[in-house]
Design a protein around this motif. Structure first.
Motif, mmCIF file in Angstrom:
data_model
loop_
_atom_site.group_PDB
_atom_site.id
_atom_site.type_symbol
_atom_site.label_atom_id
_atom_site.label_comp_id
_atom_site.label_asym_id
_atom_site.label_seq_id
_atom_site.Cartn_x
_atom_site.Cartn_y
_atom_site.Cartn_z
ATOM 1 N N SER A 174 -4.323 -8.671 -15.918
ATOM 2 C CA SER A 174 -3.844 -7.925 -14.754
ATOM 3 C C SER A 174 -4.151 -6.442 -14.906
ATOM 4 C CB SER A 174 -2.335 -8.125 -14.584
ATOM 5 O OG SER A 174 -1.621 -7.543 -15.673
ATOM 6 N N PHE A 175 -4.068 -5.740 -13.804
ATOM 7 C CA PHE A 175 -4.251 -4.295 -13.793
ATOM 8 C C PHE A 175 -3.637 -3.767 -12.500
ATOM 9 C CE2 PHE A 175 -7.943 -6.557 -12.284
ATOM 10 C CZ PHE A 175 -8.272 -5.958 -11.081
ATOM 11 N N TYR A 176 -3.373 -2.470 -12.445
ATOM 12 C CA TYR A 176 -2.790 -1.881 -11.252
ATOM 13 C C TYR A 176 -3.872 -1.447 -10.278
ATOM 14 C CZ TYR A 176 2.215 -1.784 -12.116
ATOM 15 O OH TYR A 176 3.523 -2.138 -12.268
ATOM 16 N N ARG A 177 -3.617 -1.676 -8.984
ATOM 17 C CA ARG A 177 -4.486 -1.191 -7.923
ATOM 18 C C ARG A 177 -3.656 -0.457 -6.876
ATOM 19 N NH1 ARG A 177 -9.728 -2.810 -6.572
ATOM 20 N NH2 ARG A 177 -9.464 -0.986 -5.211
ATOM 21 N N GLU A 178 -4.273 0.515 -6.228
ATOM 22 C CA GLU A 178 -3.651 1.144 -5.071
ATOM 23 C C GLU A 178 -3.582 0.080 -3.986
ATOM 24 O OE1 GLU A 178 -8.005 1.270 -4.683
ATOM 25 O OE2 GLU A 178 -6.592 1.515 -6.330
ATOM 26 N N ARG A 179 -2.383 -0.205 -3.463
ATOM 27 C CA ARG A 179 -2.230 -1.369 -2.594
ATOM 28 C C ARG A 179 -1.665 -1.013 -1.215
ATOM 29 N NH1 ARG A 179 -4.709 -6.051 -2.664
ATOM 30 N NH2 ARG A 179 -4.502 -6.040 -4.939
ATOM 31 N N ILE A 180 -0.725 -0.083 -1.178
ATOM 32 C CA ILE A 180 -0.119 0.359 0.090
ATOM 33 C C ILE A 180 -0.183 1.879 0.118
ATOM 34 C CG2 ILE A 180 1.953 0.376 1.531
ATOM 35 C CD1 ILE A 180 2.867 -2.176 0.093
ATOM 36 N N VAL A 181 -0.756 2.431 1.171
ATOM 37 C CA VAL A 181 -0.895 3.888 1.266
ATOM 38 C C VAL A 181 -0.461 4.359 2.644
ATOM 39 C CG1 VAL A 181 -2.785 3.987 -0.402
ATOM 40 C CG2 VAL A 181 -3.311 3.741 2.030
ATOM 41 N N LYS A 182 -0.092 5.622 2.706
ATOM 42 C CA LYS A 182 0.271 6.224 3.982
ATOM 43 C C LYS A 182 -0.953 6.233 4.893
ATOM 44 C CE LYS A 182 3.415 9.368 3.905
ATOM 45 N NZ LYS A 182 4.166 10.623 3.675
ATOM 46 N N ASN A 183 -0.719 6.001 6.166
ATOM 47 C CA ASN A 183 -1.791 6.020 7.155
ATOM 48 C C ASN A 183 -2.179 7.474 7.413
ATOM 49 O OD1 ASN A 183 -3.580 5.641 9.236
ATOM 50 N ND2 ASN A 183 -2.248 4.308 10.439
ATOM 51 N N SER A 184 -3.125 7.939 6.598
ATOM 52 C CA SER A 184 -3.515 9.346 6.619
ATOM 53 C C SER A 184 -4.988 9.455 6.249
ATOM 54 C CB SER A 184 -2.670 10.133 5.610
ATOM 55 O OG SER A 184 -3.283 11.355 5.267
ATOM 56 N N PRO A 185 -5.692 10.449 6.806
ATOM 57 C CA PRO A 185 -7.097 10.654 6.425
ATOM 58 C C PRO A 185 -7.274 10.938 4.929
ATOM 59 C CG PRO A 185 -6.565 11.899 8.407
ATOM 60 C CD PRO A 185 -5.266 11.367 7.868
ATOM 61 N N LEU A 186 -6.184 11.296 4.248
ATOM 62 C CA LEU A 186 -6.261 11.549 2.806
ATOM 63 C C LEU A 186 -6.562 10.272 2.030
ATOM 64 C CD1 LEU A 186 -3.217 13.959 2.313
ATOM 65 C CD2 LEU A 186 -5.644 14.569 2.354
ATOM 66 N N PHE A 187 -6.242 9.114 2.596
ATOM 67 C CA PHE A 187 -6.424 7.838 1.909
ATOM 68 C C PHE A 187 -7.535 7.047 2.581
ATOM 69 C CE2 PHE A 187 -1.953 8.932 1.062
ATOM 70 C CZ PHE A 187 -2.015 8.994 -0.317
ATOM 71 N N ARG A 188 -8.719 7.204 2.038
ATOM 72 C CA ARG A 188 -9.874 6.495 2.547
ATOM 73 C C ARG A 188 -10.683 5.936 1.380
ATOM 74 N NH1 ARG A 188 -7.211 6.145 6.193
ATOM 75 N NH2 ARG A 188 -7.534 6.771 8.367
ATOM 76 N N TRP A 189 -11.393 4.858 1.659
ATOM 77 C CA TRP A 189 -12.170 4.170 0.633
ATOM 78 C C TRP A 189 -13.463 4.927 0.338
ATOM 79 C CZ3 TRP A 189 -10.225 -0.192 -1.674
ATOM 80 C CH2 TRP A 189 -9.132 -0.784 -1.055
ATOM 81 N N ILE A 190 -13.867 4.898 -0.941
ATOM 82 C CA ILE A 190 -15.148 5.456 -1.342
ATOM 83 C C ILE A 190 -15.902 4.422 -2.181
ATOM 84 C CG2 ILE A 190 -14.319 7.848 -1.322
ATOM 85 C CD1 ILE A 190 -14.218 7.683 -4.421
ATOM 86 N N ASP A 191 -17.206 4.607 -2.304
ATOM 87 C CA ASP A 191 -18.137 3.796 -3.092
ATOM 88 C C ASP A 191 -18.513 2.509 -2.356
ATOM 89 O OD1 ASP A 191 -18.054 5.758 -5.000
ATOM 90 O OD2 ASP A 191 -16.816 4.627 -6.410
ATOM 91 N N PRO A 192 -19.799 2.215 -2.300
ATOM 92 C CA PRO A 192 -20.273 1.044 -1.556
ATOM 93 C C PRO A 192 -19.898 -0.287 -2.201
ATOM 94 C CG PRO A 192 -22.098 2.107 -2.708
ATOM 95 C CD PRO A 192 -20.923 3.014 -2.845
ATOM 96 N N VAL A 193 -19.743 -0.293 -3.526
ATOM 97 C CA VAL A 193 -19.351 -1.500 -4.265
ATOM 98 C C VAL A 193 -18.199 -1.123 -5.190
ATOM 99 C CG1 VAL A 193 -20.151 -3.384 -5.726
ATOM 100 C CG2 VAL A 193 -21.780 -2.199 -4.262
ATOM 101 N N HIS A 194 -17.332 -2.076 -5.481
ATOM 102 C CA HIS A 194 -16.135 -1.793 -6.273
ATOM 103 C C HIS A 194 -15.423 -0.590 -5.677
ATOM 104 C CE1 HIS A 194 -17.128 -4.818 -9.228
ATOM 105 N NE2 HIS A 194 -18.337 -4.315 -9.339
ATOM 106 N N GLU A 195 -15.255 -0.666 -4.365
ATOM 107 C CA GLU A 195 -14.676 0.423 -3.592
ATOM 108 C C GLU A 195 -13.243 0.704 -4.036
ATOM 109 O OE1 GLU A 195 -13.895 -3.451 -1.441
ATOM 110 O OE2 GLU A 195 -15.457 -2.577 -2.683
#
Length: 359
Positions: free
Chosen positions: A128-149
């Protein structure tokens, strides 16, 4: 108690008819909105998705997972956004915790949850490992990287004792797909340079696709840059060691594993791999030393590391049994066998050893 958190589940899918209904059934009573973005399904995925939500969209696939996920996020209307993959499930025990979380009077910006990708028959996490799972609906939280985003966690962050279980159906091929590697190579050929994080994952994809010499070059380049995140650095040392072991260059594998000590205190996973090499070289005293060290370590679940829980108890006990047997110390071998048996009485190696010690 009235809920203070409203959550949009935002997913990207493609040809997931085998698992999507299971996933959505496990989360539908928790989230306030379900957004499904299809990236080109040719099966019944869209039809199944519409049983749970009318917010089903299409997105033209452009070899970039982050763009697809950001499109899904853009369709979420609640104050918080959550993501799952179609082969993820939320167990009943975790549903209760999530519903309690929604009642919090002081919501954070980003919630980290455990991602359990291997577990036993009782759902005890094995990896197991920790992942960011729930974030505030804000432009500050956006996905990066085409793979293993990834979403870079920021603001007020809370680590939750809540898990998402990754449950790939047995019908899916165990052979590693070249899809991610193809995306990386296309990305590079277009003139893009890889960030340290992308370089790490690119090297890992090369290894998964049995391009061992290329993987070694990329891993060594990544480690030499000294720009990687500490957990990626440690895993890069492990992957480098695995590459060298495939090439039967165990001494180089040992050096790669020892290099991980430059980044953090030794981890159980590293110590068990060191011991396996030493056992193969019949250097049982060295193996015993590192296995005993592994048994004393308590893994930090909040570190972001990929944690293989068996490396801190079951595997050391099993291998200590082997070491002491070959050292001719059968009483100690039996002692560690019993410790391993207590943890996993039905494990094939334990059953074999049990018969052996009865003879």
């Amino acid at each position: 108690c009235e809920e203070n958190m409203k959550i949009s589940l935002c997913m990207i899918v493609k040809n997931e008819e085998e698992v999507l209904e299971r996933c959505l059934s496990s989360i539908k009573d928790i989230v306030d909105e379900i957004v499904i973005v299809d990236t080109g399904s040719t099966d019944k995925t869209i039809e199944l998705a519409k049983k749970f939500t009318d917010r089903v969209y299409s997105f033209d696939w452009v070899d970039d997972f982050s763009k697809a996920r950001n499109y899904a996020f853009s369709k979420g209307s609640c104050d918080y956004l959550m993501w799952l993959d179609a082969d993820d499930v939320i167990l009943e025990s975790e549903k209760i915790k999530l519903l309690e979380l929604k009642k919090t009077s002081n919501p954070k910006d980003c919630y980290m949850m455990r991602y359990v990708t291997d577990y036993d028959q009782n759902y005890k996490p094995l990896f197991s490992f920790y992942r960011e799972r729930i974030v505030k609906n804000s432009p500050l939280f956006r996905w990066i990287d085409p793979v293993h985003e990834v979403i870079i966690p920021s603001g007020e962050i809370e680590y939750l004792d809540i898990a998402v279980y990754h449950s790939k159906p047995k019908s899916r091929s165990e052979k590693h797909s070249s899809r991610n590697l193809d995306i990386y190579r296309s990305y590079i050929n277009e003139g893009n340079s890889l960030s340290p994080r992308q370089q790490f994952y690119y090297a890992r994809e090369l290894m998964f696709n049995s391009l061992i010499d290329e993987s070694i070059l990329e891993l060594e380049k990544f480690l030499k840059s000294k720009k990687g995140w500490v957990e990626n650095n440690i895993e890069a040392c492990q992957n480098l060691a695995r590459c060298y072991r495939i090439k039967n260059e165990d001494d180089k594998a040992l050096l790669a594993l020892f290099q991980s000590f430059c980044f953090a205190l030794p981890r159980g996973e590293i110590l068990c791999e060191l011991a396996e090499i030493f056992i193969g070289q019949k250097r049982y005293d060295e193996a015993v030393y590192y296995l005993k060290q592994a048994r004393t370590i308590k893994p930090d679940l909040n570190s972001g590391a990929f944690i293989k829980s068996d490396s801190y108890d079951f595997i050391p006990n099993l291998l200590l049994c082997v070491c002491y047997y070959y050292k001719g110390e059968l009483k100690k071998a039996s002692y560690y066998h019993k410790l391993a048996k207590k943890l996993k009485p039905n494990h094939p190696s334990v059953i074999y050893n049990e018969q052996f010690f009865k003879v």
